[in-house]
Each structure stands twice: as structure tokens, then as C-alpha cells.
Design a protein around this motif. Structure first.
Motif, PDB file in Angstrom:
ATOM      1  N   PRO A  45      38.605  39.414  50.592  1.00 23.66           N
ATOM      2  CA  PRO A  45      39.039  40.550  49.768  1.00 23.66           C
ATOM      3  C   PRO A  45      38.172  40.695  48.514  1.00 23.66           C
ATOM      4  O   PRO A  45      37.841  39.702  47.866  1.00 23.66           O
ATOM      5  CB  PRO A  45      40.475  40.189  49.395  1.00 23.66           C
ATOM      6  CG  PRO A  45      40.889  39.149  50.378  1.00 23.66           C
ATOM      7  CD  PRO A  45      39.654  38.396  50.723  1.00 23.66           C
ATOM      8  N   THR A  46      37.825  41.919  48.194  1.00 29.37           N
ATOM      9  CA  THR A  46      37.105  42.216  46.965  1.00 29.37           C
ATOM     10  C   THR A  46      37.530  43.584  46.458  1.00 29.37           C
ATOM     11  O   THR A  46      37.853  44.469  47.243  1.00 29.37           O
ATOM     12  CB  THR A  46      35.580  42.185  47.175  1.00 29.37           C
ATOM     13  OG1 THR A  46      34.927  42.442  45.925  1.00 29.37           O
ATOM     14  CG2 THR A  46      35.136  43.243  48.190  1.00 29.37           C
ATOM     15  N   SER A  47      37.527  43.725  45.150  1.00 29.78           N
ATOM     16  CA  SER A  47      37.791  45.031  44.546  1.00 29.78           C
ATOM     17  C   SER A  47      36.495  45.676  44.067  1.00 29.78           C
ATOM     18  O   SER A  47      36.520  46.721  43.417  1.00 29.78           O
ATOM     19  CB  SER A  47      38.758  44.870  43.360  1.00 29.78           C
ATOM     20  OG  SER A  47      39.998  44.342  43.796  1.00 29.78           O
ATOM     21  N   SER A  48      35.383  45.045  44.377  1.00 33.22           N
ATOM     22  CA  SER A  48      34.076  45.568  43.979  1.00 33.22           C
ATOM     23  C   SER A  48      33.784  46.890  44.666  1.00 33.22           C
ATOM     24  O   SER A  48      34.227  47.135  45.792  1.00 33.22           O
ATOM     25  CB  SER A  48      32.977  44.561  44.313  1.00 33.22           C
ATOM     26  OG  SER A  48      33.153  43.356  43.612  1.00 33.22           O
ATOM     27  N   ALA A  70      29.775  40.298  47.524  1.00 32.12           N
ATOM     28  CA  ALA A  70      30.627  40.850  46.465  1.00 32.12           C
ATOM     29  C   ALA A  70      31.447  39.739  45.814  1.00 32.12           C
ATOM     30  O   ALA A  70      31.661  38.660  46.396  1.00 32.12           O
ATOM     31  CB  ALA A  70      31.554  41.908  47.043  1.00 32.12           C
ATOM     32  N   LEU A  71      31.928  40.005  44.597  1.00 36.77           N
ATOM     33  CA  LEU A  71      32.801  39.054  43.926  1.00 36.77           C
ATOM     34  C   LEU A  71      34.168  39.058  44.607  1.00 36.77           C
ATOM     35  O   LEU A  71      34.742  40.125  44.873  1.00 36.77           O
ATOM     36  CB  LEU A  71      32.963  39.432  42.454  1.00 36.77           C
ATOM     37  CG  LEU A  71      31.735  39.249  41.555  1.00 36.77           C
ATOM     38  CD1 LEU A  71      32.033  39.786  40.155  1.00 36.77           C
ATOM     39  CD2 LEU A  71      31.339  37.777  41.484  1.00 36.77           C
ATOM     40  N   PRO A  72      34.721  37.883  44.900  1.00 32.35           N
ATOM     41  CA  PRO A  72      36.037  37.847  45.549  1.00 32.35           C
ATOM     42  C   PRO A  72      37.149  38.232  44.585  1.00 32.35           C
ATOM     43  O   PRO A  72      37.028  38.059  43.367  1.00 32.35           O
ATOM     44  CB  PRO A  72      36.169  36.383  45.985  1.00 32.35           C
ATOM     45  CG  PRO A  72      35.298  35.627  45.039  1.00 32.35           C
ATOM     46  CD  PRO A  72      34.143  36.539  44.738  1.00 32.35           C
ATOM     47  N   THR A  73      38.228  38.746  45.121  1.00 33.23           N
ATOM     48  CA  THR A  73      39.401  39.097  44.325  1.00 33.23           C
ATOM     49  C   THR A  73      40.120  37.825  43.877  1.00 33.23           C
ATOM     50  O   THR A  73      40.312  36.907  44.669  1.00 33.23           O
ATOM     51  CB  THR A  73      40.357  39.963  45.158  1.00 33.23           C
ATOM     52  OG1 THR A  73      39.670  41.156  45.554  1.00 33.23           O
ATOM     53  CG2 THR A  73      41.599  40.329  44.361  1.00 33.23           C
ATOM     54  N   PRO A  74      40.524  37.742  42.602  1.00 33.57           N
ATOM     55  CA  PRO A  74      41.229  36.551  42.110  1.00 33.57           C
ATOM     56  C   PRO A  74      42.558  36.345  42.837  1.00 33.57           C
ATOM     57  O   PRO A  74      43.123  37.264  43.431  1.00 33.57           O
ATOM     58  CB  PRO A  74      41.448  36.859  40.625  1.00 33.57           C
ATOM     59  CG  PRO A  74      40.432  37.908  40.289  1.00 33.57           C
ATOM     60  CD  PRO A  74      40.277  38.734  41.536  1.00 33.57           C
ATOM     61  N   GLU A 151      40.083  31.960  46.482  1.00 31.74           N
ATOM     62  CA  GLU A 151      40.821  30.699  46.600  1.00 31.74           C
ATOM     63  C   GLU A 151      41.749  30.715  47.808  1.00 31.74           C
ATOM     64  O   GLU A 151      42.569  31.613  47.969  1.00 31.74           O
ATOM     65  CB  GLU A 151      41.626  30.442  45.332  1.00 31.74           C
ATOM     66  CG  GLU A 151      42.240  29.061  45.280  1.00 31.74           C
ATOM     67  CD  GLU A 151      42.855  28.756  43.931  1.00 31.74           C
ATOM     68  OE1 GLU A 151      43.465  27.673  43.791  1.00 31.74           O
ATOM     69  OE2 GLU A 151      42.740  29.596  43.005  1.00 31.74           O
ATOM     70  N   THR A 152      41.596  29.719  48.661  1.00 28.94           N
ATOM     71  CA  THR A 152      42.414  29.615  49.872  1.00 28.94           C
ATOM     72  C   THR A 152      43.810  29.107  49.552  1.00 28.94           C
ATOM     73  O   THR A 152      43.972  28.102  48.835  1.00 28.94           O
ATOM     74  CB  THR A 152      41.759  28.650  50.878  1.00 28.94           C
ATOM     75  OG1 THR A 152      40.496  29.167  51.286  1.00 28.94           O
ATOM     76  CG2 THR A 152      42.642  28.462  52.100  1.00 28.94           C
ATOM     77  N   ASP A 153      44.803  29.783  50.079  1.00 28.13           N
ATOM     78  CA  ASP A 153      46.173  29.307  50.010  1.00 28.13           C
ATOM     79  C   ASP A 153      46.323  28.252  51.107  1.00 28.13           C
ATOM     80  O   ASP A 153      46.424  28.588  52.287  1.00 28.13           O
ATOM     81  CB  ASP A 153      47.146  30.466  50.228  1.00 28.13           C
ATOM     82  CG  ASP A 153      48.598  30.060  50.038  1.00 28.13           C
ATOM     83  OD1 ASP A 153      48.899  28.854  50.127  1.00 28.13           O
ATOM     84  OD2 ASP A 153      49.425  30.952  49.799  1.00 28.13           O
TER      85      ASP A 153
END
Length: 351
Positions: A45-48, A70-74, A151-153
Motif C-alpha cells: 500500500p502507498t498513498s504516493s 514508492a514510499l509505503p503507507t504507515p 510494517e507487517t502485522d
């Protein structure tokens, strides 16, 4: 009020598309314990709003749209690891990868050395037990790389595989393979598709049988999806009775195309696991190859030119559109995984 209620599902869908319209995408490599190089494709997931590109496309097959690096979503994200079929590659399951990344999943797909399109080394192909180990190592890599993929859950990890990949993820779920049992079954069904590659995979050799009989269960995995798997008759009933995580078993209705009988493969699996943990469904109009990526117009003839007979991978049931099959599969798979992992996508927050 009726107007708002009626159109809320559409709003939720549009919200999800807006947030994760195109996933981030990276390709990485690592070496396994024996020094074999494993290539891994990862969607996340990314919001970029970066530059998009299509990956996995070639003259025969369509690709998927991503934003590279792309930068991953926090935040925490569930992880889905994919396993391709015999001599396949990560591109084959990219259609489900982008769909699950759009819902907030990190999705990782390795190319298994020896049984991938780009590495058909006979010696590596005979080490079939390495496949589930590949997946476990990918999980290790994903959980240690939050800056690259998010970050993996760790409490929400699942695995999905097609064909030999289905066999791979069932090993991870706790199924144990008895090579002698499989070889005996093939004496009765010598023309079955998985029996035809038994020698290539060294299943009939004693050293391999000892390795294959070991447990490769990965208890970090909380749910598994099997897409028209092969080699199922080799799994021992005792081991399948012991599986205690949700398993979605989907089989092709048109099973004769690849000589993989739904009743002998996916049906056998479902019967032994039982209804408590297993959910079984035959996909109408699907062939074994309908679970692969979309073929372009004229792809079957193009593939047959270079490799006669292999154009079969573009065949679906008569009058059946593969895109429509994929849409139905995405709905079934996402509903199963979200429920099994108790995960709610960002779109759910608007409800």
C-alpha cells in the motif's frame, strides 16, 4: 436517508480505490541457505502519487499498474505471500496481488529456483522441499523490511498458491507429503498431470522422499488459499486432519485441460481437512490456467509459434471471460482472507 444508504457501498469502493489506487512495487533478490538466488516481487500500500508503469507485461500477457519504489503507507499491514505453479513466475498471480494490495495488504511473490520460468535448473527442481522454505524466508524478509514495504502485522500472515504453489502453501499449513503414497497413486493414474512430472521433481527417488516427508509447517501463517493444486494425493490424511487454520480450496471446473482431476486433487484435500477448517468450491468455467494472468488477443497462437502446445495456458471454458473469472475470485479470496485474519481495509472505516 435512503439515498445515502443506497449509495454507501459505491462510496466505500471509490474511497478504497482513491487511497490505494495503484500499489507500490519493488523487486529484490536474496540468497537462500544453499546459495540459490531468489527473485521476489512485492506490492504494498502507498498513498504516493508517483509515476505509474505496467509491470509483468509482454507480447502475450497483460501487466498490472504500479508505482515503482514508492514510499509505503504507515501502519501495520497484513502480509500475503504467493507461490506460483510449476515453471511459472511471480507475474502469473499479479492480478490477485494488486487487488489485495489495494485493500491494504503487503503481497510478496518469489520465483522458486528450479521450477520458475527463468530458472529451470534440473538439480534445483528436484529439491521440491525448498519451495515451502522459500516462502518462510520471504516472510522473514518482509517482517524485517518495514522501510521498504511497510510494517507487517505478524498476527495477520497468509499464503496463497496455484498448482504446485497450492501444494507449497499446504505444506506450510501443516500437510505432510508421503512420496511413496503419491507414487503408488500415480500407478493407478499415470496420465494425471502431476504424475507426468514426478521424475523431473525426483519424487520417486529415496533421498528426496526423506526430505519431502519432513514437516515444513510455518505457524506464523494464519490462513491459506489453494488454487487448483496438484500433488494432493501425496498428502497423508493424518496430517490434513491436524490442520487448524482456515483453508480456502478453489478448483477448476474444466479440470481435463491440464489432466488434474478436481475430485482427486482439491476434492481429496477438502474431504480430509473437513468443513471445520476447509472451504471448498469449484469455479464454474475455469480451467487450470484461468488462475494465471490475462492473455492478450492472439496470445495463444503467438505462444504456440515459439512453443507448440503451450498456448493452452490462454484457454478458458467456452464463452468464459478470464477477466470475469478473476473478478469473482478476487471477491471470494479477499472476503475469505479478511474474515480469517480479522482484517478491515481502510475503506471499512467509512461505514
Amino acid at each position: 436517508m435512503m439515498f445515502k444508504t443506497r449509495f454507501l457501498p459505491l462510496f466505500v469502493l471509490l474511497f478504497c480505490i482513491q487511497v490505494y489506487a495503484h500499489p507500490g512495487f519493488r523487486q529484490i533478490t536474496f540468497s537462500d541457505q544453499e546459495g540459490a538466488v531468489i527473485n521476489v516481487a512485492v506490492w504494498y500500500p502507498t498513498s504516493s502519487q508517483g509515476i505509474t508503469e505496467d509491470v509483468g507485461e509482454n507480447p502475450a500477457f497483460t501487466g498490472v499498474t504500479v508505482i515503482r519504489d514508492a514510499l509505503p503507507t504507515p501502519g501495520l499491514h497484513p502480509l500475503l505471500v504467493l507461490s506460483h505453479g510449476y515453471n511459472g513466475n511471480w507475474r502469473n498471480l499479479s492480478w490477485i496481488a494488486v487487488a489485495m494490495a489495494a485493500q491494504g495488504y503487503i503481497v510478496a511473490a518469489p520465483d522458486h529456483p528450479g521450477t520458475t520460468t527463468f530458472n529451470q535448473n534440473p538439480a534445483q527442481a528436484k529439491k521440491l522441499w525448498r519451495r515451502p522454505q522459500d516462502i518462510s524466508q520471504v516472510i522473514d524478509l518482509m517482517t524485517k523490511s518495514p522501510r521498504l514495504f511497510g510494517e507487517t502485522d505478524k498476527g495477520r500472515i497468509a499464503a496463497l498458491g496455484h498448482s504446485l504453489g497450492g501444494w507449497t502453501v499446504m505444506e506450510l499449513a501443516g500437510a505432510r507429503f508421503d512420496a511413496a503414497r503419491f507414487a503408488k497413486d500415480c500407478l493407478q493414474q499415470p496420465l494425471r498431470g502431476d504424475c507426468n512430472v514426478m521424475q523431473k521433481l525426483s519424487i520417486d527417488e529415496v533421498p528426496s522422499q526423506e526430505k519431502l516427508s519432513a514437516s515444513y509447517e510455518d505457524q506464523r501463517i494464519r490462513a491459506v488459499v489453494s488454487l487448483d493444486l496438484g500433488f494432493a494425493p501425496g498428502f497423508t490424511p493424518q496430517s490434513m486432519h491436524g490442520i487448524n487454520i482456515p483453508v480456502l480450496i478453489l478448483a477448476a471446473q474444466m479440470d481435463s485441460l491440464a489432466n488434474l482431476s478436481a475430485s482427486q486433487e482439491s476434492g481429496y484435500l477438502a474431504n480430509e481437512i473437513g468443513s471445520r477448517w476447509g472451504k471448498y468450491e469449484i469455479i464454474e468455467g475455469a480451467t487450470h490456467f484461468s488462475f494465471m494472468q490475462l492473455c492478450k488477443a492472439g496470445a495463444e497462437a503467438l505462444i504456440n509459434e515459439g512453443s507448440p502446445g503451450d498456448g493452452i495456458v490462454c484457454q478458458d471454458g467456452n464463452g468464459i471471460n478470464r477477466y470475469n473469472i478473476h473478478q469473482k475470485l478476487v471477491a471470494k479470496i479477499s472476503a475469505f482472507l479478511n474474515s480469517s485474519l480479522d482484517f478491515h481495509s481502510p475503506a471499512d472505516e467509512t461505514k
